[in-house]
Scaffold this active site. Structure first.
Site, PDB file in Angstrom:
ATOM      1  N   LYS A 186      -5.534  10.540  -2.635  1.00  0.00           N
ATOM      2  CA  LYS A 186      -6.430  11.389  -1.836  1.00  0.00           C
ATOM      3  C   LYS A 186      -6.433  12.827  -2.321  1.00  0.00           C
ATOM      4  O   LYS A 186      -7.464  13.487  -2.328  1.00  0.00           O
ATOM      5  CB  LYS A 186      -6.038  11.350  -0.358  1.00  0.00           C
ATOM      6  CG  LYS A 186      -6.506  10.106   0.351  1.00  0.00           C
ATOM      7  CD  LYS A 186      -6.524  10.322   1.847  1.00  0.00           C
ATOM      8  CE  LYS A 186      -7.137   9.161   2.588  1.00  0.00           C
ATOM      9  NZ  LYS A 186      -6.981   9.295   4.031  1.00  0.00           N
TER      10      LYS A 186
ATOM     11  N   LYS B  74     -10.530  -0.708  -3.356  1.00  0.00           N
ATOM     12  CA  LYS B  74     -10.411  -1.145  -1.963  1.00  0.00           C
ATOM     13  C   LYS B  74     -11.713  -0.885  -1.198  1.00  0.00           C
ATOM     14  O   LYS B  74     -12.349   0.147  -1.430  1.00  0.00           O
ATOM     15  CB  LYS B  74      -9.255  -0.345  -1.327  1.00  0.00           C
ATOM     16  CG  LYS B  74      -8.786  -0.829   0.011  1.00  0.00           C
ATOM     17  CD  LYS B  74      -7.709   0.092   0.556  1.00  0.00           C
ATOM     18  CE  LYS B  74      -8.295   1.384   1.080  1.00  0.00           C
ATOM     19  NZ  LYS B  74      -7.378   2.219   1.843  1.00  0.00           N
TER      20      LYS B  74
ATOM     21  N   LYS C  38     -14.051   3.045   4.248  1.00  0.00           N
ATOM     22  CA  LYS C  38     -15.099   3.746   5.004  1.00  0.00           C
ATOM     23  C   LYS C  38     -15.506   5.034   4.305  1.00  0.00           C
ATOM     24  O   LYS C  38     -16.557   5.593   4.583  1.00  0.00           O
ATOM     25  CB  LYS C  38     -14.655   4.003   6.448  1.00  0.00           C
ATOM     26  CG  LYS C  38     -13.311   4.675   6.623  1.00  0.00           C
ATOM     27  CD  LYS C  38     -12.819   4.564   8.074  1.00  0.00           C
ATOM     28  CE  LYS C  38     -11.310   4.664   8.142  1.00  0.00           C
ATOM     29  NZ  LYS C  38     -10.706   4.024   9.279  1.00  0.00           N
TER      30      LYS C  38
HETATM   31  P1  TYM Z   1      -6.775   3.362   8.015  1.00  0.00           P
HETATM   32  O1  TYM Z   1      -7.487   4.031   9.123  1.00  0.00           O
HETATM   33  O2  TYM Z   1      -7.093   3.732   6.608  1.00  0.00           O
HETATM   34  O3  TYM Z   1      -6.947   1.800   8.128  1.00  0.00           O
HETATM   35  C1  TYM Z   1      -6.634   1.127   9.329  1.00  0.00           C
HETATM   36  C2  TYM Z   1      -6.058  -0.246   9.046  1.00  0.00           C
HETATM   37  O4  TYM Z   1      -6.985  -1.031   8.292  1.00  0.00           O
HETATM   38  C3  TYM Z   1      -6.345  -1.523   7.119  1.00  0.00           C
HETATM   39  N1  TYM Z   1      -7.335  -1.534   6.034  1.00  0.00           N
HETATM   40  C4  TYM Z   1      -7.554  -2.588   5.242  1.00  0.00           C
HETATM   41  N2  TYM Z   1      -7.012  -3.818   5.232  1.00  0.00           N
HETATM   42  C5  TYM Z   1      -7.481  -4.680   4.285  1.00  0.00           C
HETATM   43  N3  TYM Z   1      -8.437  -4.336   3.387  1.00  0.00           N
HETATM   44  C6  TYM Z   1      -8.992  -3.115   3.362  1.00  0.00           C
HETATM   45  N4  TYM Z   1      -9.943  -2.799   2.495  1.00  0.00           N
HETATM   46  C7  TYM Z   1      -8.555  -2.172   4.333  1.00  0.00           C
HETATM   47  N5  TYM Z   1      -8.900  -0.874   4.604  1.00  0.00           N
HETATM   48  C8  TYM Z   1      -8.132  -0.502   5.640  1.00  0.00           C
HETATM   49  C9  TYM Z   1      -5.226  -0.535   6.833  1.00  0.00           C
HETATM   50  O5  TYM Z   1      -4.210  -1.106   6.027  1.00  0.00           O
HETATM   51  C10 TYM Z   1      -4.752  -0.199   8.218  1.00  0.00           C
HETATM   52  O6  TYM Z   1      -3.853  -1.178   8.697  1.00  0.00           O
HETATM   53  N6  TYM Z   1      -2.299   5.496   7.999  1.00  0.00           N
HETATM   54  C11 TYM Z   1      -3.110   4.524   8.663  1.00  0.00           C
HETATM   55  C12 TYM Z   1      -3.296   4.805  10.139  1.00  0.00           C
HETATM   56  C13 TYM Z   1      -2.018   4.975  10.886  1.00  0.00           C
HETATM   57  C14 TYM Z   1      -1.112   3.945  11.225  1.00  0.00           C
HETATM   58  C15 TYM Z   1      -0.075   4.591  11.985  1.00  0.00           C
HETATM   59  C16 TYM Z   1      -1.057   2.589  10.954  1.00  0.00           C
HETATM   60  C17 TYM Z   1      -1.533   6.127  11.418  1.00  0.00           C
HETATM   61  N7  TYM Z   1      -0.390   5.896  12.074  1.00  0.00           N
HETATM   62  C18 TYM Z   1       1.007   3.861  12.455  1.00  0.00           C
HETATM   63  C19 TYM Z   1       0.034   1.862  11.455  1.00  0.00           C
HETATM   64  C20 TYM Z   1       1.048   2.503  12.185  1.00  0.00           C
HETATM   65  C21 TYM Z   1      -4.480   4.527   8.013  1.00  0.00           C
HETATM   66  O7  TYM Z   1      -4.908   5.454   7.402  1.00  0.00           O
HETATM   67  O8  TYM Z   1      -5.193   3.449   8.236  1.00  0.00           O
END
Ligand code: TYM
Length: 345
Positions: free
Chosen positions: A123, A206, A209
């Protein structure tokens, strides 16, 4: 027989996970995360699911868009099967214990640990000087999300595995430095056939969004025609589908579409290939489009319905936050005591 206890034996099983309201929900979020959240809820374990708005602002967010996306994410959770009476659904900024523990973890985690996070490197890229301090500290706040409720299990997609491992390192360092066994060692749960859904335009990237190309992803709000069109146009190779998973090696685009099918149908990749092995994409893509529309359309329709009443969503989030605070506040109180802060009398 070993007499050693499992590391989390003294902790009540509890699930925490979160999604950033930094854009619309994608099929990756659904298959990698939300579907797994629902599975855990149905197991009857205590479940907390957050819209991590504090994480979202580590990169610029338009305030009105952030508010709308937070409500839309809540609607997505509920439409996909999370029941606010069973799971605690809330936004992170309403439970201030998250950022309070996040600060303490900023003082526990080491700069070197943060600098090694692949998400930070991706990022911030070459522009690290211009990235926000919050983006660098992001994983410490994520560790706080998980540990402020003593979660033992964290369902996530594959890209978040490193952050959950770092959470364990932070918990272990805190426990070691303060000579306590206060924090559990949370386990990442990376389950299902689609733990890493890839872009429809490039099988090495990947699905995200934040990808500038809308054709690269399926949004949970896409209508049936859009979903079908995006799948029809998805990049593939000229060969027929193989009859087992081994045949998908070195075919990232083919593997991605099969994984998506398996994830949506709750089947294994081998089960899918037993049915569709030998078919050309001209035949497989319409099958996948039909399945995707059948599974996703009811969710997007329900999201639209829920979004008609934002006040009701806000009430749901407030109620979820109140329940989550009941768990987090006593834990945070004990953290302040362990660390040596003088508490109000
Ligand atoms: P974020 O918002 O990027 O994504 C949310 C969840 O979706 C999963 N994900 C995917 N899984 C499979 N294929 C994909 N292309 C894909 N894109 C996203 C992510 O692995 C995630 O599970 N840091 C985290 C948010 C967060 C969090 C936490 C998660 C903050 N605090 C505590 C778990 C526990 C994030 O940016 O997810």
């Amino acid at each position: 027989m070993s007499t050693e206890q499992a590391p989390n034996a003294n902790f009540k099983p509890r699930v925490f996970s979160g999604i950033q309201p930094s854009g619309g929900l994608t099929l990756g979020n659904y298959l990698g995360a939300i579907k797994r959240f629902v599975d855990k809820q149905e197991e009857g374990i205590e479940t907390l699911y957050c819209m991590v708005d504090m994480h979202a602002i580590t990169v610029w967010q338009d305030p009105a868009a952030l508010r709308r996306q937070t409500r839309e994410l809540a609607a997505g959770y509920i439409a996909a099967g999370l029941d606010p009476a069973k799971s605690m659904l809330y936004n992170q900024s309403q439970v201030t214990e998250h950022v309070q523990l996040g600060w303490i973890f900023n003082c526990v985690a080491r700069m070197g640990w943060m600098g090694r996070m692949t998400q930070w490197k991706d990022k911030a890229g070459k522009n690290a000087e211009k990235a926000s301090l919050g983006l660098f500290a992001y994983p410490a706040l994520m560790a706080a999300d998980i540990l402020v409720c003593h979660a033992t299990e964290v369902p996530v997609g594959e890209d978040q595995k490193q952050h959950v491992e770092l959470t364990r390192d932070i918990a272990a360092k805190f426990n070691h430095d303060y000579e306590t066994d206060f924090f559990p060692m949370p386990e990442p749960l990376i389950q299902g056939a689609a733990t890493r859904v890839m872009s429809l335009r490039d099988g090495s990237k990947k699905m995200s969004k934040s990808d500038p190309s809308d054709a690269s992803r399926i949004n949970m709000t896409d209508d049936a025609d859009t979903i079908a069109k995006k799948i029809r146009k998805a990049k593939t190779d000229p060969d027929a589908l193989p009859s087992d998973a081994k045949g998908l090696e070195d075919r990232p685009e083919a593997r991605n579409l099969v994984n998506i099918y398996a994830g949506l149908a709750d089947m294994s990749v081998d089960q899918v290939l037993a049915d569709v092995g030998g078919k050309q994409f001209g035949e497989f893509k319409p099958m996948l489009a039909d399945l995707a529309v059948a599974k996703l359309s009811p969710i997007s329709t329900e999201m639209g319905r829920l979004m008609q009443d934002p006040a009701e969503i806000d009430r749901t989030l407030t109620a979820g936050a109140n329940r989550a605070r009941d768990i987090a506040a006593p834990i945070m109180d004990r953290v302040y005591n362990i660390v040596g802060m003088v508490r109000p009398v």
